[in-house]
Motif scaffolding. Structure first.
Motif, PDB file in Angstrom:
ATOM      1  N   HIS A  11       0.863  -1.184   0.000  1.00 14.34           N
ATOM      2  CA  HIS A  11       0.000   0.000   0.000  1.00 14.34           C
ATOM      3  C   HIS A  11       0.902   1.238   0.000  1.00 14.34           C
ATOM      4  CE1 HIS A  11      -3.916   1.996   1.341  1.00 14.34           C
ATOM      5  NE2 HIS A  11      -3.035   2.970   1.414  1.00 14.34           N
ATOM      6  N   ILE A  12       0.813   2.043  -1.061  1.00 15.53           N
ATOM      7  CA  ILE A  12       1.693   3.215  -1.229  1.00 15.53           C
ATOM      8  C   ILE A  12       0.876   4.494  -1.123  1.00 15.53           C
ATOM      9  CG2 ILE A  12       3.235   4.424  -2.831  1.00 15.53           C
ATOM     10  CD1 ILE A  12       3.994   1.709  -3.985  1.00 15.53           C
ATOM     11  N   GLU A 237      10.428   4.340 -18.689  1.00 20.09           N
ATOM     12  CA  GLU A 237      10.761   3.012 -18.157  1.00 20.09           C
ATOM     13  C   GLU A 237       9.682   2.487 -17.223  1.00 20.09           C
ATOM     14  OE1 GLU A 237      14.707   5.346 -18.493  1.00 20.09           O
ATOM     15  OE2 GLU A 237      12.635   5.722 -17.878  1.00 20.09           O
ATOM     16  N   LEU A 238       8.766   3.384 -16.833  1.00 16.64           N
ATOM     17  CA  LEU A 238       7.763   3.046 -15.825  1.00 16.64           C
ATOM     18  C   LEU A 238       6.366   2.996 -16.429  1.00 16.64           C
ATOM     19  CD1 LEU A 238       9.629   5.474 -13.701  1.00 16.64           C
ATOM     20  CD2 LEU A 238       8.923   3.396 -12.540  1.00 16.64           C
ATOM     21  N   THR A 239       5.434   2.456 -15.651  1.00 15.83           N
ATOM     22  CA  THR A 239       4.040   2.328 -16.061  1.00 15.83           C
ATOM     23  C   THR A 239       3.168   3.102 -15.083  1.00 15.83           C
ATOM     24  OG1 THR A 239       4.413   0.118 -16.975  1.00 15.83           O
ATOM     25  CG2 THR A 239       2.144   0.679 -16.400  1.00 15.83           C
ATOM     26  N   GLU A 240       2.132   3.736 -15.602  1.00 23.75           N
ATOM     27  CA  GLU A 240       1.145   4.364 -14.727  1.00 23.75           C
ATOM     28  C   GLU A 240      -0.253   4.094 -15.270  1.00 23.75           C
ATOM     29  OE1 GLU A 240      -0.126   8.678 -12.793  1.00 23.75           O
ATOM     30  OE2 GLU A 240       0.418   8.519 -14.915  1.00 23.75           O
ATOM     31  N   ARG A 241      -1.133   3.683 -14.381  1.00 25.74           N
ATOM     32  CA  ARG A 241      -2.556   3.658 -14.740  1.00 25.74           C
ATOM     33  C   ARG A 241      -3.020   5.108 -14.804  1.00 25.74           C
ATOM     34  NH1 ARG A 241      -7.093   1.218 -10.696  1.00 25.74           N
ATOM     35  NH2 ARG A 241      -6.041  -0.769 -11.133  1.00 25.74           N
ATOM     36  N   GLN A 288      -2.059  -3.784 -10.044  1.00 31.62           N
ATOM     37  CA  GLN A 288      -2.477  -2.567  -9.354  1.00 31.62           C
ATOM     38  C   GLN A 288      -3.967  -2.661  -9.047  1.00 31.62           C
ATOM     39  OE1 GLN A 288      -1.650   1.055 -11.499  1.00 31.62           O
ATOM     40  NE2 GLN A 288      -1.714   2.295  -9.635  1.00 31.62           N
ATOM     41  N   ASN A 289      -4.294  -2.775  -7.776  1.00 30.43           N
ATOM     42  CA  ASN A 289      -5.680  -2.981  -7.362  1.00 30.43           C
ATOM     43  C   ASN A 289      -6.466  -1.687  -7.214  1.00 30.43           C
ATOM     44  OD1 ASN A 289      -5.238  -5.783  -7.161  1.00 30.43           O
ATOM     45  ND2 ASN A 289      -4.353  -5.520  -5.120  1.00 30.43           N
ATOM     46  N   SER A 290      -5.768  -0.591  -6.952  1.00 29.86           N
ATOM     47  CA  SER A 290      -6.459   0.695  -6.768  1.00 29.86           C
ATOM     48  C   SER A 290      -5.495   1.828  -7.066  1.00 29.86           C
ATOM     49  CB  SER A 290      -6.986   0.827  -5.336  1.00 29.86           C
ATOM     50  OG  SER A 290      -5.903   0.920  -4.417  1.00 29.86           O
ATOM     51  N   TYR A 291      -6.051   2.971  -7.431  1.00 36.26           N
ATOM     52  CA  TYR A 291      -5.268   4.191  -7.657  1.00 36.26           C
ATOM     53  C   TYR A 291      -6.251   5.334  -7.455  1.00 36.26           C
ATOM     54  CZ  TYR A 291      -1.767   7.235  -9.952  1.00 36.26           C
ATOM     55  OH  TYR A 291      -0.823   8.204 -10.237  1.00 36.26           O
ATOM     56  N   LYS A 292      -6.147   6.029  -6.329  1.00 40.25           N
ATOM     57  CA  LYS A 292      -7.186   7.009  -6.008  1.00 40.25           C
ATOM     58  C   LYS A 292      -6.626   8.167  -5.193  1.00 40.25           C
ATOM     59  CE  LYS A 292      -8.633   4.181  -2.038  1.00 40.25           C
ATOM     60  NZ  LYS A 292      -9.728   3.353  -1.486  1.00 40.25           N
ATOM     61  N   SER A 293      -7.383   9.251  -5.201  1.00 42.56           N
ATOM     62  CA  SER A 293      -7.047  10.391  -4.341  1.00 42.56           C
ATOM     63  C   SER A 293      -7.966  10.356  -3.122  1.00 42.56           C
ATOM     64  CB  SER A 293      -7.232  11.707  -5.099  1.00 42.56           C
ATOM     65  OG  SER A 293      -8.602  11.925  -5.392  1.00 42.56           O
ATOM     66  N   HIS A 294      -7.623  11.186  -2.135  1.00 43.87           N
ATOM     67  CA  HIS A 294      -8.382  11.231  -0.877  1.00 43.87           C
ATOM     68  C   HIS A 294      -8.770  12.683  -0.609  1.00 43.87           C
ATOM     69  CE1 HIS A 294      -7.305   7.026   0.274  1.00 43.87           C
ATOM     70  NE2 HIS A 294      -6.299   7.289  -0.530  1.00 43.87           N
ATOM     71  N   SER A 306      -3.184   7.391  -3.173  1.00 38.99           N
ATOM     72  CA  SER A 306      -2.725   6.074  -2.724  1.00 38.99           C
ATOM     73  C   SER A 306      -2.941   5.049  -3.819  1.00 38.99           C
ATOM     74  CB  SER A 306      -3.463   5.642  -1.448  1.00 38.99           C
ATOM     75  OG  SER A 306      -4.815   5.354  -1.732  1.00 38.99           O
ATOM     76  N   SER A 307      -2.198   3.959  -3.713  1.00 33.89           N
ATOM     77  CA  SER A 307      -2.356   2.850  -4.650  1.00 33.89           C
ATOM     78  C   SER A 307      -1.981   1.563  -3.944  1.00 33.89           C
ATOM     79  CB  SER A 307      -1.468   3.046  -5.881  1.00 33.89           C
ATOM     80  OG  SER A 307      -1.721   2.043  -6.840  1.00 33.89           O
ATOM     81  N   GLU A 308      -2.710   0.507  -4.243  1.00 33.77           N
ATOM     82  CA  GLU A 308      -2.392  -0.818  -3.693  1.00 33.77           C
ATOM     83  C   GLU A 308      -1.986  -1.751  -4.823  1.00 33.77           C
ATOM     84  OE1 GLU A 308      -4.880  -2.962  -1.118  1.00 33.77           O
ATOM     85  OE2 GLU A 308      -4.999  -1.390   0.414  1.00 33.77           O
TER      86      GLU A 308
END
Length: 441
Positions: A11-12, A237-241, A288-294, A306-308
């Motif tokens: 969890h990041i 070099e990286l991936t982002e949803r 990647q199970n989630s990618y959201k703001s709070h 956060s992202s899980e």
């Protein structure tokens, strides 16, 4: 590598906290926690928290030399009662990175190393740049990197230069894992400060109206980070949803309203990379199970993100664990000798040490005493050693408290360390006082 593999959950969180303190802020929902630990479900294996613009005034930096900062203490207090431990923190001025893990994973974290790169004022000043923590998690090498890049709409080239400087200069001392991308997993997050193109034609109000209409798909097409990735100038070099949440910058603190002095943008991002290496023909992956703001968090002009992830890891057959002989009672006030056995394949690195902890310790920094294994007595058996703690070690005598010993492997090179052994819990008691002259018949 062994065939045995399984998934763990990471969890990041990334958040620019705008020099605010966490007092009075309930952080549970940011970590997916219930306010009452009894109701928590499916906790992750790791929490990785990257903050930017932590209050880094000179007096706070001096205090920070002697104690943990407010944010680390707040998160540690919340996670300790859920049996998590701070593995490592790294701070460079306002950049702060914390890695927490469940205690059951502690002895499977090796070659832990922190690093930093300054990019502010051409690398002289640490208000911008990156901090990272790399480690082997079981058999997989992993980097967690928190960065804060150059600000403002027109500074796109400077952000690209910051990225390139971090990639080139961020070097580790672990053999064959010197660079960021020479790892199995890389998680790169932070206030990357990428804005939206069309500064001359799109006003802050225009962007706000598009957000209100939920036209996020159209807006994200103007995102500078997506642009430089497609051009292979940076982060390719990286991936982002693609973010499916509204821009996280810039808000009026204390509100859910955008500050119209700035054009709203997705400054706060979480990206990842998985190596294409194969271990025994099994491929690594990150789901990647989630990618959201709070948005409910309003102390800052940024919203946290956060992202899980579920990531596949492998056991490492070369990983060895130190075994401690059982301790019945540790007597305070006299020298105490502990016995431990180094397994074949694990040798004292020269700067190894054994720490004594409360068994419910919340950070590897919370040792109550320690001794370097170089002070151990002569070898008694082929791989079994004795190490004596002095009679000056003062431990609080509490019948409800138990203690543990932890063995640390350390090369002595800029803090590279690993946890290689932990004793069973034991109690302590004070040495019985010597009889006084008057008490002798």
């Amino acid at each position: 590598m062994s065939d045995s593999s399984w998934n763990i959950n990471v969890h990041i969180v990334t958040w620019n906290v705008s020099t605010r303190y966490p007092e009075g802020v309930a952080l549970h929902s940011l970590l997916g926690l219930n306010s009452n630990p009894e109701y928590d479900k499916d906790l992750p294996d790791f929490y990785v928290i990257g903050l930017q613009e932590v209050n880094a005034q000179v007096q706070n930096q001096v205090i920070g030399l002697f104690r943990e900062d407010h944010w680390t203490l707040k998160f540690k207090e919340m996670l300790r009662e859920r049996n998590f431990v701070v593995v490592k923190t790294e701070q460079m001025q306002g950049l702060l990175l914390m890695v927490f893990t469940r205690k059951k994973h502690l002895l499977h974290l090796r070659d832990i190393e922190a690093e930093y790169t300054r990019t502010g004022l051409g690398g002289i000043w640490g208000n911008k740049g990156a901090v990272s923590i790399r480690m082997n998690i079981y058999g997989c090498s992993t980097v967690f990197l928190n960065s804060h890049l150059a600000a403002h709409d027109h500074m796109l080239d400077e952000r690209v230069e910051d990225y390139q400087k971090i990639v080139q200069e961020h070097k580790y001392h672990v053999k064959a894992r010197e660079s960021i991308f020479n790892h199995d997993y890389v998680f790169w997050f932070g206030d990357l400060n990428f804005r939206l193109t069309g500064e001359a034609t799109t006003t802050p109000e225009d962007i706000r109206e598009e957000v209100k209409k939920d036209n996020l798909g159209e807006l994200i097409q103007k995102d500078q980070l997506q642009l430089v990735m497609s051009q292979e100038r940076a982060f390719n070099e990286l991936t982002e949803r693609l973010p499916a949440f509204p821009p996280t910058f810039k808000f009026e603190p204390g509100t859910q309203e955008y500050d119209m002095k700035r054009r709203p943008a997705w400054c706060d991002r979480i990206l990842y990379r998985v190596s294409d290496r194969k271990y025994n023909n099994v491929k690594l992956f990150a789901k990647q199970n989630s990618y959201k703001s709070h948005p409910a968090f309003s102390i800052s002009d940024h919203k946290p993100v956060s992202s899980e992830f579920n990531i596949k890891i492998f056991s490492d057959p070369s990983e060895k664990v130190v075994e401690f002989a059982p301790i019945d009672i540790w007597t305070i006030g006299r020298e105490f000798t502990v016995k431990y056995t180094l397994p074949d394949g694990l040798d004292d690195a020269g700067s190894d040490w054994i720490g004594i902890y409360n068994s419910d310790f919340g950070s590897v920094e919370e040792y109550l005493g320690y001794e370097y294994t170089s002070r151990r007595k002569d070898e008694e058996q082929r791989r079994t050693f004795s190490l004596t703690f002095p009679d000056t070690l003062d431990l609080p005598e509490d019948p409800t408290q138990t203690y543990v010993l932890v063995y640390f492997q350390s090369t002595g090179t800029r803090g590279i360390t690993g946890l290689a052994g932990m004793s069973d819990p034991f109690h302590v008691e004070h040495r019985a006082p010597s009889p006084s002259f008057n008490s002798v018949d």
